[in-house]
Enzyme design. Structure first.
Site, short mmCIF file in Angstrom:
data_model
loop_
_atom_site.label_atom_id
_atom_site.label_comp_id
_atom_site.label_asym_id
_atom_site.label_seq_id
_atom_site.Cartn_x
_atom_site.Cartn_y
_atom_site.Cartn_z
N ASP A 128 70.59 43.69 10.52
CA ASP A 128 71.04 42.90 9.38
C ASP A 128 70.53 43.48 8.07
O ASP A 128 70.88 43.01 7.00
CB ASP A 128 70.58 41.45 9.53
CG ASP A 128 71.15 40.55 8.43
OD1 ASP A 128 72.38 40.58 8.22
OD2 ASP A 128 70.36 39.84 7.77
N SER A 161 64.61 41.67 9.42
CA SER A 161 63.51 41.49 8.47
C SER A 161 63.70 42.37 7.24
O SER A 161 64.22 41.91 6.23
CB SER A 161 62.17 41.80 9.15
OG SER A 161 61.10 41.57 8.28
N ARG A 162 63.30 43.64 7.31
CA ARG A 162 63.46 44.58 6.20
C ARG A 162 63.88 45.93 6.76
O ARG A 162 63.36 46.40 7.77
CB ARG A 162 62.16 44.72 5.40
CG ARG A 162 61.81 43.50 4.56
CD ARG A 162 62.81 43.31 3.41
NE ARG A 162 62.49 42.16 2.58
CZ ARG A 162 62.98 40.94 2.75
NH1 ARG A 162 63.82 40.71 3.76
NH2 ARG A 162 62.65 39.96 1.93
N ILE A 186 58.99 32.84 11.38
CA ILE A 186 60.27 33.29 11.92
C ILE A 186 60.09 33.84 13.33
O ILE A 186 60.88 33.54 14.24
CB ILE A 186 60.91 34.35 11.00
CG1 ILE A 186 61.24 33.74 9.63
CG2 ILE A 186 62.18 34.93 11.64
CD1 ILE A 186 61.72 34.75 8.61
N GLU A 223 69.78 49.88 1.56
CA GLU A 223 70.86 48.92 1.34
C GLU A 223 71.10 48.60 -0.13
O GLU A 223 72.18 48.12 -0.50
CB GLU A 223 70.58 47.62 2.10
CG GLU A 223 69.41 46.83 1.59
CD GLU A 223 69.16 45.57 2.42
OE1 GLU A 223 69.11 44.48 1.84
OE2 GLU A 223 69.02 45.68 3.65
N HIS A 225 72.70 41.79 5.46
CA HIS A 225 71.54 40.99 5.03
C HIS A 225 71.92 39.52 4.87
O HIS A 225 71.65 38.90 3.83
CB HIS A 225 70.99 41.54 3.72
CG HIS A 225 69.53 41.26 3.53
ND1 HIS A 225 68.66 42.17 2.97
CD2 HIS A 225 68.78 40.18 3.81
CE1 HIS A 225 67.44 41.66 2.91
NE2 HIS A 225 67.49 40.44 3.42
N GLN A 226 72.51 38.96 5.91
CA GLN A 226 72.98 37.59 5.84
C GLN A 226 72.21 36.63 6.73
O GLN A 226 72.56 35.44 6.83
CB GLN A 226 74.47 37.53 6.24
CG GLN A 226 74.75 37.81 7.71
CD GLN A 226 76.22 37.78 8.06
OE1 GLN A 226 76.92 38.76 7.83
NE2 GLN A 226 76.69 36.67 8.60
N ALA A 227 71.13 37.09 7.36
CA ALA A 227 70.41 36.24 8.30
C ALA A 227 69.93 34.94 7.66
O ALA A 227 69.95 33.88 8.29
CB ALA A 227 69.24 37.01 8.91
#
Length: 332
Positions: A257, A232-233, A154, A262, A294-296
């Protein structure tokens, strides 16, 4: 056999059902796996979970007691799973070790460009027929410096896009990626990267060594007008420290993201509830911050690859085969 899939999004459901067609029945649930929902899995040898599932000791014990033997997680990350407990209980755990890196890399750039060019603010204004340019001033990226923490698949895809913009490339990782070096990336220590980069994007996994890699000290060392992107996280960023810096008027933009707390929020509709997370509530009030849920990874291409890999993981397990996607039992 019926496979039970937890945390399935409406867009994801037909892809999962089609992928399992001709192999096994699959029942898709929109609820996430946690201590309250774990009893639903009773009687199912194979279940599939999403990245926001809670797979702590209590959940794993409940699953094992109910007869579950395989947990096939539909994600690359697995920091939500207590692997030591899973192994002690004799559970098999698999993940998806690879899917389209472009989905995440392109979305990271979407966040970067959106905060740099104030796209959300501009869109909100024009919906009210307010066409002023005040407060919408962005910056050219060509000739500026990008810092990429994590230059795996990535990070490499993100770097290629940065190279296309004509940016100076700084990287940090435990090992250099020759493809990034060929693009002109210079590997430096992370302290220098934080201090010199105009745009920083995070592409490292969440491990004990990387938790809060963007801590208060790192944030303080960044340029006042830097842009920070995390696709990422959430645990890579100390969010409370980030809020403290934002309160001081720092940073041209922050695109997130992911968020370290979350679980129980992202992928759910909380619009009619009182969200008691004060840090998140404060974070989303800053005009230079953009938070997405978190939609990447969420493209037809990537989700399709994730689903196909999950089906292969299930079929491999049932056939007694082992692949690189198996996390537990640990390789010997």
């Amino acid at each position: 056999m019926e496979i039970l899939a937890f945390g399935v999004q409406s867009d994801e459901k037909p892809l999962i059902e089609k992928a399992f067609e001709g192999h096994h029945d699959v029942r898709c649930l929109d609820v996430f796996l946690n201590e309250d929902t774990a009893p639903i899995a009773a009687g199912h040898e194979v279940i599939s979970t999403s990245v926001n599932a809670t797979l702590n000791a209590r959940v794993l014990q409940s699953l094992a007691a109910g007869g579950t033997q395989l947990i096939a997680q539909r994600s690359t990350g697995f920091n939500n799973i207590d692997l030591d407990v899973a192994e002690r209980l004799g559970l098999t755990v698999s993940r998806v070790s690879y899917y389209s890196p472009y989905s995440v890399a392109e979305f990271a750039w979407t966040l970067a460009m959106a905060v740099n060019r104030r796209i959300v603010r501009a869109s909100t204004r024009t919906r009210d027929f307010d066409f002023r340019l005040d407060g919408l001033l962005g910056r050219d990226l060509r000739g500026r410096t990008v810092g990429v923490l994590g230059t795996g698949k990535i990070g490499e895809a993100f770097t290629r896009i940065a190279h296309g913009f004509g940016m100076n490339l700084l990287g940090w990782d435990i090992a250099e990626n020759p493809e990034c070096v060929a693009l002109g990336m210079k590997y430096v220590d992370k302290e220098r990267l934080f201090a010199e980069a105009d745009l920083i994007s995070l592409h490292v996994p969440l491990l004990p060594a990387t938790e809060h890699i963007v801590d208060a000290a790192a944030l303080r060392s960044m340029k006042d007008d830097a842009i920070l992107v995390n696709s990422s996280r959430g645990g890579l960023v100390d969010t409370k420290a980030l809020v403290a810096e934002l309160r001081e008027g720092r940073f041209a933009g922050v695109g997130l993201d992911v968020y370290e707390a979350e679980a129980g929020l992202f992928f759910l509709d909380k619009s009619l509830e009182v969200v008691d997370d004060d840090t998140l509530a404060r974070l989303v009030t800053f005009p230079n911050v953009l938070v997405t849920s978190h939609q990447a990874y969420y493209t037809v291409d990537a989700v399709g690859q994730i689903v196909d890999a999950t089906v292969r993981n299930v079929l491999d397990y049932l056939a007694g085969r082992r692949s690189e996607n198996v996390l537990v039992p640990a390789a010997t």
